[in-house]
Design a protein around this motif. Sequence first.
Motif, PDB file in Angstrom:
ATOM      1  N   TYR A 126      26.368  50.439  63.056  1.00 56.54           N
ATOM      2  CA  TYR A 126      26.183  48.994  63.202  1.00 56.54           C
ATOM      3  C   TYR A 126      25.584  48.427  61.922  1.00 56.54           C
ATOM      4  CZ  TYR A 126      26.631  50.051  68.194  1.00 56.54           C
ATOM      5  OH  TYR A 126      27.078  50.495  69.420  1.00 56.54           O
ATOM      6  N   ALA A 127      26.115  47.310  61.461  1.00 57.72           N
ATOM      7  CA  ALA A 127      25.647  46.709  60.211  1.00 57.72           C
ATOM      8  C   ALA A 127      24.865  45.416  60.429  1.00 57.72           C
ATOM      9  CB  ALA A 127      26.834  46.432  59.300  1.00 57.72           C
ATOM     10  N   GLN A 128      24.510  45.103  61.673  1.00 54.29           N
ATOM     11  CA  GLN A 128      23.811  43.850  61.958  1.00 54.29           C
ATOM     12  C   GLN A 128      22.475  43.778  61.200  1.00 54.29           C
ATOM     13  OE1 GLN A 128      25.591  45.603  63.933  1.00 54.29           O
ATOM     14  NE2 GLN A 128      26.750  44.353  65.376  1.00 54.29           N
ATOM     15  N   GLN A 129      22.185  42.617  60.645  1.00 53.43           N
ATOM     16  CA  GLN A 129      21.015  42.461  59.776  1.00 53.43           C
ATOM     17  C   GLN A 129      20.146  41.252  60.132  1.00 53.43           C
ATOM     18  OE1 GLN A 129      22.315  42.323  55.705  1.00 53.43           O
ATOM     19  NE2 GLN A 129      23.322  44.299  55.787  1.00 53.43           N
ATOM     20  N   ALA A 130      20.437  40.593  61.230  1.00 48.07           N
ATOM     21  CA  ALA A 130      19.694  39.371  61.568  1.00 48.07           C
ATOM     22  C   ALA A 130      18.962  39.483  62.894  1.00 48.07           C
ATOM     23  CB  ALA A 130      20.655  38.181  61.587  1.00 48.07           C
ATOM     24  N   GLY A 131      18.601  40.693  63.290  1.00 50.97           N
ATOM     25  CA  GLY A 131      17.853  40.885  64.522  1.00 50.97           C
ATOM     26  C   GLY A 131      18.684  40.774  65.779  1.00 50.97           C
ATOM     27  N   GLU A 132      20.030  40.909  65.661  1.00 53.42           N
ATOM     28  CA  GLU A 132      20.888  40.759  66.826  1.00 53.42           C
ATOM     29  C   GLU A 132      20.654  41.873  67.856  1.00 53.42           C
ATOM     30  OE1 GLU A 132      23.718  39.797  63.266  1.00 53.42           O
ATOM     31  OE2 GLU A 132      21.932  41.040  63.648  1.00 53.42           O
ATOM     32  N   LEU A 133      20.916  41.532  69.127  1.00 51.98           N
ATOM     33  CA  LEU A 133      20.957  42.540  70.168  1.00 51.98           C
ATOM     34  C   LEU A 133      22.247  43.346  69.999  1.00 51.98           C
ATOM     35  CD1 LEU A 133      19.766  43.706  72.820  1.00 51.98           C
ATOM     36  CD2 LEU A 133      21.231  42.075  74.040  1.00 51.98           C
ATOM     37  N   VAL A 134      22.111  44.656  69.976  1.00 53.66           N
ATOM     38  CA  VAL A 134      23.252  45.551  69.763  1.00 53.66           C
ATOM     39  C   VAL A 134      23.383  46.472  70.967  1.00 53.66           C
ATOM     40  CG1 VAL A 134      24.071  47.497  68.385  1.00 53.66           C
ATOM     41  CG2 VAL A 134      23.159  45.471  67.250  1.00 53.66           C
TER      42      VAL A 134
END
Length: 298
Positions: A126-134
């Motif tokens: 996962y490359a999420q970088q804005a505090g997203e729920l994954v």
Amino acid sequence: LSEPAAEAKLLRFGDTMRVLIAGAGYVGMALGRILCARGHVVFALRRNTAMLPEPLHPLSADLAEPSTLAALPPGLTHVVYCARADETSDAAYRRTYVPGLGNLLDALAGQRELGRLVFTSSTAVYAQQAGELVDELSPTTPAHFTGQRLLEAEQLASNSGLQHVILRLAGIYGPGRDSLLRSVRDGRATIPAETGQLTNRIHRDDCAGAIAHLLELPQPAPLYLGVDDEPAERAVVLRWLAARLEVPEPRVVSPAEPPRRPTSNKRCSNARLRQSGYELLFPTFREGYAALLSPSGG
């Protein structure tokens, strides 16, 4: 094999499993001890078997060398692939997770009772970088080779013809893997000036416990996230450790140079794993590190 056919094979074998742990290292040895304690037969594969504890059955082989995999034991019902790259390079990751898994699947092709494969991946996909729920439905678009190679291996597992379960683990810590704790104790730890970055983790014993749970689960989903209950800011973890160790809080500093890879900042969810019936031994970093700080050392 279709998944129903694979499940029928598992049911024919009853409650006793014959499990191959490929890459029996930090997590794999802990898993082997759990499975043996539950009465299962465990074969532990690694290049150097000298450190393997009884009653694991040692298998000396190199996943990158197909010729060493020619003499796998017959009658295997389950396989766990939890090999780890020996260095953080694209070549090492590719060797371990792509041809490594492919070589093992080729060597297992004649195993008629084999029904389930558990592959341990990573939340690095996962490359999420804005505090997203994954969670398991979140997009996977890794920019770094670590996540890219793991996704390639996940696809191999998915195409194996076996009933497959992928477990994406976060930062693993536990006995003997406590560098964060030691950095706080020694005064080397620092807190980044940019606050709010979320980190995700799981204790080694919960890694092993979750894998054992997924091996025994009658109808597992094909994908789970293996993390604890609380994504936490790195600063929160460091300050908590400092308080427990009764040492000064780490200094707040600005980074001297950009990180070597894109910084992760995501809130990983273990809801699916929890709903499957797994109960965490260490629900948050507090219980996990408290166990490491106890006289028994976890």
